[in-house]
Scaffold this active site. Structure first.
Site: not given
Ligand code: RIB
Length: 306
Positions: A13, A45, A186, A251-254
């Site tokens: 995204n 991410n 989460n 994006a902490a989870g990513d």
């Molecule tokens: O996890 C965060 C992400 O969730 C963002 O970057 C957004 O694009 C959504 O996909």
């Protein structure tokens, strides 16, 4: 396990972010603060996190044939991500996420999936040989569930470790979960999957037990500032997180999931990998944005964990 390849399949995204004093209620207009744009998408991410944290990232995704898609693709190449299996859709636009971030660093996100919603099982066919050889497959839920289902079946049939980050929250079948080695919800996602409201480590243990019974072999619930709860081989381990000043939790989870995949691909144990992941995620929340917040491995060296 000889291969260190990590296959990430998921969304890309462009994130449109506005800082605000508070997240608007229904019908409310809030005069926010600064606006900024940065690349995001849970799949992208996680691919960037894998690459920055030292993993061999192969990303499978579908972008639009537009300016956001082209920018994202170029950034993936600059990060050293293998882009051979990234497809471009001529009809649909690239995914976009509208994000508000409040003063506590908490966010609310609406995604317009665009081309992400057109990533179908057939689109994975050219990558099946790579998938079969990988050490880890990492997947989330911003692409069609049929594709997720196909991927986990293919990977588990070849004995490849499957990490499912069940985000955004969704109800998942036991058939799908039976192919998952590690599931990483989460608190909200764990509550939805298990039907048990997760508020603290004790309720997380009850939810993790329920999710384990649904078929996922190992359960890791990310608990924000509390760290993470691991349920593996019938044993619970609570992994604390570093105390940090939260600027933006996007994006902490990513970052957590990317880090987990990297450590597992290096042959490390699950609890050790979760410690590293908590460390990486803690750094990401101190910075604004999605990919703009993901740390490089050398930034974690000081902690002696990396
Ligand atoms: O996890 C965060 C992400 O969730 C963002 O970057 C957004 O694009 C959504 O996909």
């Amino acid at each position: 396990m000889n291969s260190k390849k990590i296959i990430i399949v998921g969304s890309t995204n462009m994130d449109m972010v506005v800082k605000t004093s508070h997240i608007p209620a229904h019908g409310e207009t809030v005069l926010g603060g600064s606006f900024f744009m940065n690349p995001g998408g849970k799949g992208a991410n996680q691919a960037v996190a894998v690459a920055r944290l030292g993993g061999e990232a192969i990303f499978i995704a579908k972008i639009g044939n537009d300016v956001f898609g082209k920018q994202s693709f170029q950034l993936f190449e600059e990060e050293g991500i293998d882009t051979r299996f990234i497809l471009s859709d001529d009809e649909l636009p690239s995914g976009v996420a509208l994000i508000t971030v409040d003063e506590a660093g908490e966010n609310s996100i609406v995604v317009a999936p665009g081309a992400n919603a057109a990533l179908m099982p057939l689109d994975l066919h050219d990558a099946l040989a790579e998938i079969a050889e990988a050490s880890v497959v990492l997947i989330q839920l911003e692409i069609p569930l049929t594709t997720v289902q196909f991927l986990v079946q293919q990977a588990s049939a070849k004995g490849v470790a499957v990490i499912l980050n069940p985000a955004p929250a969704a109800v998942l079948s036991e058939e799908l979960l039976s192919h998952v080695d590690i599931i990483t919800p989460n608190k909200t996602e764990a509550s939805m999957l298990s039907g048990i409201e997760v508020t603290d480590m004790e309720s997380a243990k009850v939810a993790a037990t329920a999710i384990r019974k649904m078929g996922a072999k190992n359960v890791v619930i990310t608990m924000g500032p509390l760290g993470a709860l691991v349920l593996s081989n019938g044993e619970f381990t609570e992994v604390p997180s570093q105390k940090v000043e939260t600027v933006d939790s996007t994006a902490a989870g990513d970052t957590f999931n990317g880090a987990l995949a990297v450590y597992l691909s290096e042959g490390k144990g699950l609890v050790e990998a979760v410690r590293f992941s908590c460390e990486a995620a803690a750094v990401s929340v101190t910075r604004l944005g999605a990919q703009s917040s993901i740390p490089y491995r050398n930034e974690l060296i000081a902690s002696k964990l990396a």
